[in-house]
Design a protein around this motif. Sequence first.
Motif, short mmCIF file in Angstrom:
data_model
loop_
_atom_site.label_atom_id
_atom_site.label_comp_id
_atom_site.label_asym_id
_atom_site.label_seq_id
_atom_site.Cartn_x
_atom_site.Cartn_y
_atom_site.Cartn_z
N THR A 17 0.86 -1.18 0.00
CA THR A 17 0.00 0.00 0.00
C THR A 17 0.90 1.23 0.00
O THR A 17 2.10 1.13 0.29
N SER A 38 -8.11 7.76 -0.63
CA SER A 38 -8.12 6.30 -0.66
C SER A 38 -8.64 5.71 0.65
O SER A 38 -9.26 4.64 0.67
N ASP A 74 -11.70 3.17 0.86
CA ASP A 74 -11.49 1.87 1.49
C ASP A 74 -12.55 1.59 2.55
O ASP A 74 -13.13 0.51 2.61
#
Length: 375
Positions: free
Chosen positions: A24, A348, A352
């Motif tokens: 990530t 993000s 998520d």
Amino acid sequence: MGYDYQGNRMKSQQKTVKPPEGLTPRQTEKWLNEQAILFEKSVKNQPVTLKKNITLAQYIEIFKNEVAPIKHSKSTQTRNKIEYERILPYLGHIKLKDLKAEDFRNFYAEMRKVKSKRTGELLAEASIEGLHSVVCSILSSAMEQGYITHNPAWRTYKPQGMRKEKVVADEETVQKILSALEQESIKYEVYFKIIIATGIRRGECCGIKWEDINFTNNEIRIQRNVVKVQGEEVFTKPPKTVSGNRYVYFSDSLASLLKDYKDFCTQHIRMYENRQMTDGTYLFRQNKTDLPMIPDTFSSRFRKILRDNNLPTSLNVHSLRHTTASLLIANGTDVATVASLLGHAQVSTTLDIYTHAFDKNRKKAAEGLHKGLGV
């Protein structure tokens, strides 16, 4: 590289590295930081000192006493004590230099069989992920200090099963909650309505002062978070990221309620404490003190409100934040705006956490397209 003995700048050195695939953005950043430390030591001929006989348990003591007080907040240090208690029985006896990826994979597999002392249910996958985060933090520190040459825990955690969908209230339940709040004292009504209207965290709501509210623009500046660590007095800390210091907005009806609450607080302080309320006063403060109220006080009250009004007890105060975000997404608000209102550092993160809400939105959009095109 610095300067030579004649004062001339020495030629710089460079190295190109390629992060492993599948990391990530945050993992990539940590991996690069590790590589930078190792590279700097190598070009400056600083040998990496390996203290070969130290165990993970021994290093955790060093980490707790020397590293954590500088690296982590008090609340994080307190929370991590629970993680140390889980890590030590399984991995504490192993020497740092002998730790292998398989040790961590086996550890996470064992943790999935453990029941939470608080709920009596198996640990949630988020708890296993949190454990992995703590393990990586400890071993990254050990590497930086020269105990090991690499972090053996990297990429050893893989999520298992489906990600649990956040508990949110539907619009009908939100309306019932709002009706129930109108039967509460004005303090609790204001607190919970602010969270429903803005999606801020419970500690952020406790940290609001009257000077943070702009009634001209109907906005609140969020710039502090209230934390209570066991055995210590309540304190405030700034948001984790720059994005956490933000403005959120409220409606005219909530503005009217806030003004009524301000009048109530002004009269209450004048009557019972014989002094004037200032703009630096917390909206939600402990009686006869200048300290903010503790977030857990509102959590307990919210559970009571749910029970007394036959509302879903699976909800909690943080569910209201998730509910606000989900309703914003359902109403077509773009992800960047939702992220900024919630105080997420990265879009993000929002994507998520609220994948399911966006999925439903995408499905609805696709159905509208298909209907419009007749396909």
